[in-house]
Scaffold this active site. Structure first.
Site, PDB file in Angstrom:
ATOM      1  NE  ARG A 283      -5.033 -10.387  -7.322  1.00  0.00           N
ATOM      2  CZ  ARG A 283      -5.278  -9.993  -6.076  1.00  0.00           C
ATOM      3  NH1 ARG A 283      -6.320 -10.489  -5.423  1.00  0.00           N
ATOM      4  NH2 ARG A 283      -4.486  -9.132  -5.480  1.00  0.00           N
TER       5      ARG A 283
ATOM      6  CG  HIS B 225      -9.539   2.331  -5.715  1.00  0.00           C
ATOM      7  ND1 HIS B 225      -9.814   3.625  -5.319  1.00  0.00           N
ATOM      8  CD2 HIS B 225      -8.369   1.990  -5.098  1.00  0.00           C
ATOM      9  CE1 HIS B 225      -8.869   4.051  -4.505  1.00  0.00           C
ATOM     10  NE2 HIS B 225      -7.985   3.085  -4.347  1.00  0.00           N
ATOM     11  CG  PHE B 226      -5.746  -0.734  -9.051  1.00  0.00           C
ATOM     12  CD1 PHE B 226      -5.407  -0.914 -10.369  1.00  0.00           C
ATOM     13  CD2 PHE B 226      -6.107  -1.852  -8.306  1.00  0.00           C
ATOM     14  CE1 PHE B 226      -5.443  -2.158 -10.967  1.00  0.00           C
ATOM     15  CE2 PHE B 226      -6.152  -3.106  -8.892  1.00  0.00           C
ATOM     16  CZ  PHE B 226      -5.821  -3.263 -10.230  1.00  0.00           C
ATOM     17  CG  HIS B 227      -7.453   0.689 -14.166  1.00  0.00           C
ATOM     18  ND1 HIS B 227      -7.499  -0.553 -13.586  1.00  0.00           N
ATOM     19  CD2 HIS B 227      -6.700   0.543 -15.293  1.00  0.00           C
ATOM     20  CE1 HIS B 227      -6.830  -1.421 -14.327  1.00  0.00           C
ATOM     21  NE2 HIS B 227      -6.327  -0.781 -15.370  1.00  0.00           N
TER      22      HIS B 227
ATOM     23  CE1 TYR C 273      -1.800   7.536  -0.182  1.00  0.00           C
ATOM     24  CE2 TYR C 273      -1.022   5.565   0.939  1.00  0.00           C
ATOM     25  CZ  TYR C 273      -2.045   6.435   0.608  1.00  0.00           C
ATOM     26  OH  TYR C 273      -3.310   6.190   1.058  1.00  0.00           O
TER      27      TYR C 273
ATOM     28  CG  HIS D 280      -2.003   1.118   0.974  1.00  0.00           C
ATOM     29  ND1 HIS D 280      -3.091   0.986   0.137  1.00  0.00           N
ATOM     30  CD2 HIS D 280      -2.072   2.381   1.447  1.00  0.00           C
ATOM     31  CE1 HIS D 280      -3.783   2.109   0.121  1.00  0.00           C
ATOM     32  NE2 HIS D 280      -3.195   2.973   0.907  1.00  0.00           N
TER      33      HIS D 280
END
Length: 578
Positions: free
Chosen positions: A444, A380-382, A233, A229
């Site tokens: 996945r 979300h992470f895209h 950042y 995680h």
């Protein structure tokens, strides 16, 4: 007389160009693989076997999440440190050394992944980006990853010793803001990457080499997320730095507050690492109390993001009003929307706001259960790394490549089309992925649809959602190739120009003198960060080791190339559903 970066620091400019082109190459390959995934999963076009999907997925994740982002980071932070300190690195040979180490590590990782689809390469690393056990990769994968990470450590040391040299000559000066941002980012990277270093060197690499027979899966998973995680950042901080130092400048104004920007980076240093367990809410081997602590720490991270939104938007408004903008919102029309560098970064920030809202769902201890391991997480992470970071990096390149080459951008109108196309493509794809996750479509997997089982969306259909994902993936890939074309033609065919803007970054309305000097006390903030990490992780790790042993109860490595019968998976799911 032209005063571009290449005129001030010609040797450093060569290293930064090499790093950025390594980043661009990873973006092009990884983006192409992303299109293959999107078309395969949605059943629009399948030209690879489903078992090879996992090789493609691994390469897509590693190339974009690690290689693309971090090569760009080391390039842009080298620019930040040398520009803000107004001095070159101490030894350019050392700088080329860490770049070479990162490149060698990338090559080893890439070849080991490629072995999953090329029979002539006796390797396999179909372990996805989240490479914890029971997945087992070829030793070359782990060795390459170690070399890459150590290369980043050396890059950070390069920047620190450049700052130490500057500090000797300027003992009473505050750390310039871009250098402050680079140094605080590296401090939490040093702290958080300890987890993945221990996981690889103590467990996964010896296990892959046959030195030890087994590992504790929960332990390696926890050590991965200790790193996994905070690395978010690590990608995001250079984007934040560009929003703080370049967006106000491109807007025509100044940064609203230097002290607020420093506070944001201090908060990330303190809070970024003790949050990884929020990725493990469904792991039964971790007590609920430890998960609650991780959730609380994660929610605190909303504060620096909200401070950033306020500071950056206020800075853009100041710039717009300097350009004649008026009114409560009509000042937005005065911003330089025809500049691809500005427009791309502004749209990236807008997407990041949306990603922040979906991130709050991921961070919530109870509501996370509804979306865990679903397509929601991918959506979300895209929005975060896929847009806030990637689009910011591409947009910023329209300003940096001329600084590094002395040549004007080949076609700025094409650049504007490219950044807008990325925004549109990601709007389609991420929207569909979030909706798909709400009714349980898994991530996945090459085969999300099971026989005898159907997903029932509240709005729309699965076919419509798949169509949005496929369309979005196609638009994103087209955007990548337009970007690469513009960068290549600028570099090899662009005309040298004296009209390139000076190598500067935004001034400030409120400077460092308006904040207490303790904000620059990096030793203090690092010490607090270490204490918080110990509080968050010491008891969970001790509990995991006590329950499962340091090397686990004995497991066989999972071979990702094995094809699992979807009907067996469905029966397992039905067995636990009420």
């Amino acid at each position: 007389m032209r005063n571009a970066y290449i005129d001030q620091f010609p040797e450093e400019a060569r290293v930064i160009r090499a790093a950025l082109w390594s980043s661009f190459l990873a973006l092009m390959i990884g983006g192409t693989l992303g299109l293959i995934q999107g078309l395969h999963r949605t059943n629009v076009l399948r030209f690879i076997p489903s078992q090879d999907y996992y090789t493609v997925l691994t390469a897509h994740g590693v190339l974009l999440v690690i290689t693309f982002t971090i090569f760009f980071l080391v390039g842009i932070f080298t620019w930040a440190v040398t520009t803000s300190l107004d001095r070159g690195v101490k030894d350019i040979r050392f700088t080329w050394g860490w770049y070479a180490m990162m490149s060698l590590g990338t090559l080893l990782v890439g070849v080991s992944i490629l072995g999953g689809v090329v029979d002539q390469i006796p390797m396999n690393a179909d372990v996805l980006y989240t490479f914890y056990s029971p997945f087992q990769a070829h030793p070359a994968f782990y060795v390459g990853f170690v070399l890459f990470v150590v290369g980043t450590w050396l890059a950070g040391f390069d920047w620190f010793r450049t700052w130490w040299a500057w500090k000797k000559d300027n003992p009473d000066e505050r750390i310039p803001l871009p250098t402050f941002m680079a140094l605080t980012t590296m401090l939490f990277w040093y702290l958080s990457s300890i987890g993945v270093a221990i996981s690889i060197l103590a467990f996964l690499l010896p296990w892959s080499l046959g030195i030890i027979d087994s590992v504790n899966p929960l332990l390696t998973r926890t050590l991965f997320w200790f790193f996994g995680h905070p690395v978010v950042y690590f990608w995001l901080m250079p984007a934040y730095m560009l929003w703080y130092t370049m967006l106000p400048k491109l807007s025509g104004g100044k940064l609203f507050s230097d002290p607020l920007a420093r506070v944001v980076f201090v908060l990330f240093l303190i809070l970024s690492t003790p949050v990884g367990i929020h990725h493990q809410y469904l792991d039964p081997g971790i007590a609920e109390g430890f998960k609650f602590i991780a959730m609380t720490n994660t929610m605190f991270l909303l504060l620096p993001s909200l401070l950033t939104a306020f500071t950056v938007v206020a800075s853009m408004e100041h710039g717009a009003r300097q350009r004649g903008g008026e009114g409560y919102l009509s000042w937005l029309k005065a911003l330089p929307w025809r500049d691809p560098a500005f427009t791309g970064m502004a749209l990236a920030g807008l997407m990041f706001a949306a990603g922040g809202f979906s991130g709050m769902i991921n961070a919530g201890l109870s509501i996370n259960y509804l979306v865990h391991n679903s397509w929601w997480v991918v959506g979300h992470f895209h929005l975060t790394v896929g847009t806030a970071v990637a689009l910011t990096f591409m947009a910023a390149s329209y300003w940096f490549i001329p600084q590094l080459t002395g040549k004007e951008i080949w076609n700025r109108s094409l650049g504007l089309v490219q950044v807008v196309l990325w925004f549109i493509g990601m709007t389609f794809m991420s929207n569909a992925m979030h909706r798909a996750g709400l009714f349980g479509i898994p991530r996945r997997t090459a085969e999300p649809q099971y026989e005898g089982f159907s997903f029932d969306p509240a709005v729309g259909t699965v076919a419509e959602i798949d169509a949005q994902v496929a369309l979005g993936a196609a638009l994103l890939t087209l955007s990548v190739y337009l970007f690469i074309t513009n960068m290549v033609l600028t570099t090899i065919g662009g005309s040298t120009s004296d009209a390139i803007p000076d190598n500067t970054y935004a001034g400030t309305l409120s400077g460092p003198e308006d904040s207490p000097a303790i904000i620059d006390n990096l030793k203090l903030w690092t010490s607090i960060a270490v204490v918080l990490v110990i509080i968050a992780y010491s008891l969970p790790l001790a509990s995991i080791i006590d329950a499962g042993g340091l090397f686990g109860p004995g497991i066989d490595p999972w071979k990702p190339s094995v094809v699992v019968d979807p009907s067996l998976v469905l029966e397992s799911v039905r067995g636990v559903m009420p």
